[in-house]
Design a protein around this motif. Structure first.
Motif, PDB file in Angstrom:
ATOM      1  N   ASN A 150       0.827  -1.209   0.000  1.00  0.00           N
ATOM      2  CA  ASN A 150       0.000   0.000   0.000  1.00  0.00           C
ATOM      3  C   ASN A 150       0.857   1.253   0.000  1.00  0.00           C
ATOM      4  OD1 ASN A 150       0.540  -0.953   2.866  1.00  0.00           O
ATOM      5  ND2 ASN A 150      -0.170   1.136   3.247  1.00  0.00           N
ATOM      6  N   GLU A 151       0.278   2.344  -0.481  1.00  0.00           N
ATOM      7  CA  GLU A 151       0.889   3.645  -0.344  1.00  0.00           C
ATOM      8  C   GLU A 151       0.730   4.097   1.108  1.00  0.00           C
ATOM      9  OE1 GLU A 151       2.659   4.496  -2.837  1.00  0.00           O
ATOM     10  OE2 GLU A 151       1.487   5.291  -4.523  1.00  0.00           O
ATOM     11  N   PHE A 156      -6.045  -0.306  -0.158  1.00  0.00           N
ATOM     12  CA  PHE A 156      -5.910  -1.092  -1.380  1.00  0.00           C
ATOM     13  C   PHE A 156      -7.098  -2.036  -1.458  1.00  0.00           C
ATOM     14  CE2 PHE A 156      -3.743  -3.515   1.903  1.00  0.00           C
ATOM     15  CZ  PHE A 156      -4.193  -4.808   1.692  1.00  0.00           C
ATOM     16  N   THR A 175      -4.720   1.442  -5.523  1.00  0.00           N
ATOM     17  CA  THR A 175      -3.945   0.216  -5.635  1.00  0.00           C
ATOM     18  C   THR A 175      -4.901  -0.971  -5.673  1.00  0.00           C
ATOM     19  OG1 THR A 175      -2.015   1.110  -4.457  1.00  0.00           O
ATOM     20  CG2 THR A 175      -2.240  -1.286  -4.525  1.00  0.00           C
ATOM     21  N   LEU A 240      -0.497  -6.741  -9.261  1.00  0.00           N
ATOM     22  CA  LEU A 240      -0.840  -5.519  -8.531  1.00  0.00           C
ATOM     23  C   LEU A 240      -0.808  -4.364  -9.516  1.00  0.00           C
ATOM     24  CD1 LEU A 240       0.404  -4.425  -5.039  1.00  0.00           C
ATOM     25  CD2 LEU A 240       0.541  -2.799  -6.926  1.00  0.00           C
ATOM     26  N   ARG A 242      -1.179  -0.119  -9.788  1.00  0.00           N
ATOM     27  CA  ARG A 242      -1.184   1.115  -9.008  1.00  0.00           C
ATOM     28  C   ARG A 242      -1.220   2.303  -9.976  1.00  0.00           C
ATOM     29  NH1 ARG A 242       2.865   0.371  -4.821  1.00  0.00           N
ATOM     30  NH2 ARG A 242       1.109  -0.430  -3.582  1.00  0.00           N
TER      31      ARG A 242
END
Length: 247
Positions: A150-151, A156, A175, A240, A242
């Motif tokens: 995650n950011e 997410f 995300t 993933l 993003r």
């Protein structure tokens, strides 16, 4: 059976098995190993290899059974329900009657995009259910690419290829982790500002990864995935996505 133990075994590396998982295998009266056809025989072999490491080669408690196949025609949810009923029956038939503690080795973790717990709820009389957590494909993917999931302080979303294809990118997160995608649903997205990290056979010797801007990496993933599936006869992959914040 009095107790059913669902043991997460990770994504293909026998070292993913936890000490708790190893102890659960040792204490089981019977270990059920599903067979998914000749093209996926190495998945059953991996489960047997894990058991051999833990049990020192004693395989007298291992029972293999043929996993029923899901009918891909008709309504999706109805097909899944019927499939789960058939699997529950297969478990009972394989376990027999005079068994106290039965173990199943579950790919990844029993709680993430796996139906073992839902199938176990169909057993009658209901046994005690014990879950031993395992390393997920999601964790293995981030580890393989050495990226955070995650950011900072950001959410997410974990979803499926079918939902991404039908519903597009949800508004609730920048995300996405996409599982169960047999059709490379990322191709339906506008690639502008999106980065992808993809991996297949994570944790196994055959493991392969691709990453980069979706516009550049997407076509490479489609080609790499097709070649890998042709070579092995099956594939399990995850990716993933993003996008730039506010994309």
């Amino acid at each position: 059976m009095r107790e059913l133990v669902l043991i997460g075994i990770g994504t293909g590396n026998p070292d993913h098995l936890t000490l708790q998982g190893a102890e659960a295998i040792r204490s089981a009266d019977l270990i059920l190993v599903p067979r998914k056809g000749a093209d996926k025989a190495d998945l059953a072999d991996l489960r047997r290899d894990i058991c051999a490491r833990v049990l020192g080669g004693d395989d007298a408690r291992i029972v293999e059974f043929d996993l029923p196949k899901r009918d891909a025609g008709g309504d999706y949810l109805e097909g899944v329900e019927a499939w789960h009923d058939a699997i529950a029956c297969a478990w009972v038939a394989a376990a027999g009657r005079e068994v106290q503690r039965v173990a199943l080795l579950v790919w990844g973790d029993p709680a993430l995009y796996d139906s073992s717990l839902r199938i176990a709820a169909r057993l009658s009389p209901p046994p005690r259910i014990t879950v031993v957590p395992g390393i997920t494909a999601l964790q293995a993917l981030c580890a393989a690419h050495a990226i955070p999931l995650n950011e900072i302080g950001a959410p997410f979303l974990v979803t499926t290829g079918r939902r991404l294809r039908e519903e597009g990118w949800p508004d609730c997160a920048d995300t996405l982790v996409v599982m169960l995608d047999g059709g490379c649903a990322f191709q339906t997205l506008d690639p502008e500002g999106i980065t992808i990290w993809w991996g297949a056979y994570l944790g196994m010797d055959a493991g392969v990864t691709v990453s980069g801007p979706l516009s550049e990496a997407g076509p490479r993933i489609v080609e790499t995935r097709a070649a890998a599936r042709a070579r092995h006869g099956w594939i399990m992959d995850i990716y993933l996505l993003r996008r730039a914040s506010g994309g």
